[in-house]
Write a protein that holds these residues in place. Structure first.
Motif, mmCIF file in Angstrom:
data_model
loop_
_atom_site.group_PDB
_atom_site.id
_atom_site.type_symbol
_atom_site.label_atom_id
_atom_site.label_comp_id
_atom_site.label_asym_id
_atom_site.label_seq_id
_atom_site.Cartn_x
_atom_site.Cartn_y
_atom_site.Cartn_z
ATOM 1 N N LYS A 55 -4.407 -0.986 -5.407
ATOM 2 C CA LYS A 55 -3.294 -0.178 -5.812
ATOM 3 C C LYS A 55 -3.345 1.032 -4.572
ATOM 4 O O LYS A 55 -4.407 1.565 -4.505
ATOM 5 N N ASN A 56 -2.195 1.223 -4.112
ATOM 6 C CA ASN A 56 -2.128 2.476 -3.375
ATOM 7 C C ASN A 56 -0.653 3.122 -3.245
ATOM 8 O O ASN A 56 0.198 2.407 -3.804
ATOM 9 N N ALA A 57 -0.515 4.150 -2.765
ATOM 10 C CA ALA A 57 0.696 5.164 -2.840
ATOM 11 C C ALA A 57 2.203 4.259 -2.251
ATOM 12 O O ALA A 57 3.114 4.193 -3.063
ATOM 13 N N SER A 58 1.706 3.559 -1.143
ATOM 14 C CA SER A 58 2.813 2.951 -0.594
ATOM 15 C C SER A 58 3.292 1.642 -1.371
ATOM 16 O O SER A 58 4.381 1.483 -1.533
ATOM 17 N N SER A 59 2.442 0.880 -1.821
ATOM 18 C CA SER A 59 2.791 -0.344 -2.520
ATOM 19 C C SER A 59 3.627 0.261 -3.877
ATOM 20 O O SER A 59 4.637 -0.477 -4.146
ATOM 21 N N LEU A 60 2.930 1.177 -4.574
ATOM 22 C CA LEU A 60 3.531 1.603 -5.585
ATOM 23 C C LEU A 60 5.168 2.214 -5.447
ATOM 24 O O LEU A 60 6.202 2.087 -6.307
ATOM 25 N N PHE A 61 5.263 2.965 -4.264
ATOM 26 C CA PHE A 61 6.485 3.576 -3.871
ATOM 27 C C PHE A 61 7.349 2.316 -3.506
ATOM 28 O O PHE A 61 8.641 2.456 -4.151
ATOM 29 N N ALA A 103 6.498 3.562 -11.619
ATOM 30 C CA ALA A 103 5.817 3.506 -10.233
ATOM 31 C C ALA A 103 5.900 4.700 -9.236
ATOM 32 O O ALA A 103 4.789 4.951 -8.639
ATOM 33 N N TRP A 104 6.635 5.484 -9.510
ATOM 34 C CA TRP A 104 6.968 6.588 -8.312
ATOM 35 C C TRP A 104 5.912 7.805 -9.007
ATOM 36 O O TRP A 104 5.492 8.383 -8.147
ATOM 37 N N LYS A 105 5.726 7.729 -10.257
ATOM 38 C CA LYS A 105 5.058 8.665 -10.844
ATOM 39 C C LYS A 105 3.618 8.334 -10.539
ATOM 40 O O LYS A 105 2.853 9.115 -10.192
ATOM 41 N N GLU A 106 3.234 7.049 -10.582
ATOM 42 C CA GLU A 106 1.809 6.791 -10.123
ATOM 43 C C GLU A 106 1.582 6.949 -8.738
ATOM 44 O O GLU A 106 0.610 7.314 -8.126
ATOM 45 N N SER A 107 2.688 6.614 -7.767
ATOM 46 C CA SER A 107 2.444 6.947 -6.480
ATOM 47 C C SER A 107 2.438 8.283 -6.157
ATOM 48 O O SER A 107 1.421 8.724 -5.208
ATOM 49 N N ILE A 108 3.241 9.196 -6.805
ATOM 50 C CA ILE A 108 2.899 10.749 -6.612
ATOM 51 C C ILE A 108 1.542 11.047 -7.050
ATOM 52 O O ILE A 108 0.802 12.095 -6.576
ATOM 53 N N ALA A 109 0.824 10.414 -8.208
ATOM 54 C CA ALA A 109 -0.468 10.756 -8.430
ATOM 55 C C ALA A 109 -1.483 10.416 -7.553
ATOM 56 O O ALA A 109 -2.409 11.148 -7.267
#
Length: 200
Positions: free
Chosen positions: A50-56, A74-80
């Motif tokens: 899991k990383n910000a780019s894949s979640l984004f 997904a975007w909330k996790e990416s922002i986290a």
């Protein structure tokens, strides 16, 4: 909303290499218009590492498929994982506005976060952020602030803001006229009913 992103990496961890491969393949599929295949590849990337780019990017595919709750998560996790990402905040705001259970308060929070990090002189693409912020402010009933942002976006080239400036200005004038009328009505002598009930 923003499109997908693919980080450039010099990964040596086999899991990270595989996750990056899935991420890049997902971006290729998205560019080809195969949103479902892209979503599957982004999911695989997230499952591996899991990383910000894949979640984004997963959020982008969910948004395209009108799966707004999944996009929001997904975007909330990416922002986290990457709190300073203006694209994730902007996309999240869009999803909060367009989802069936709209949350303009949360959209406003994320757009204000992005807007507060902008330089004083907006770049042309950032004028759209000012326009989006104005639209959410208008929907929230904060008309004076909306008018200010519509004017700012128009000054930086968003021509459709002119119509919104006229509409919001009319709403503000209408509100002021209603307030003046209500105030005048409450100050008129004898306007209250002071009759006492008589019992027979």
């Amino acid at each position: 909303y923003a499109t997908s992103t693919t980080p450039h990496s010099t990964a040596t961890d086999p899991a990270e290499v595989e996750a990056l491969r899935c991420l890049e393949q997902g971006t290729q599929k998205l560019e080809e218009g195969d949103v479902q295949a892209a979503k599957h590849l982004y999911q695989r990337s997230i499952q591996i590492k899991k990383n910000a780019s894949s979640l984004f990017n997963y959020g982008v595919t969910c948004y395209h498929l009108k799966e707004f709750n999944e996009a929001i998560e997904a975007w909330k996790e990416s922002i986290a994982l990457q709190p300073s990402s203006p694209d994730a905040h902007t996309n999240l705001a869009s999803a909060y506005i367009i989802s069936p259970a709209a949350r303009p308060d949360l959209a406003l929070h994320h757009l204000q976060h992005v807007y507060s990090s902008l330089p004083a002189s907006l770049a042309p693409e950032d004028a759209e952020i000012a326009f989006n912020l104005a639209a959410v402010l208008e929907a929230s009933g904060r008309l004076e602030e909306a008018l200010e942002q519509y004017k700012r976006s128009k000054d930086f080239g968003v021509e459709r803001a002119a119509m919104h400036i006229r509409n919001v200005s009319a709403k503000i004038l209408g509100r002021k006229m209603n307030e003046a009328s209500e105030k005048q009505g409450s100050e008129t002598p004898g306007s209250s009913d002071n009759k006492s009930d008589e019992k027979h």
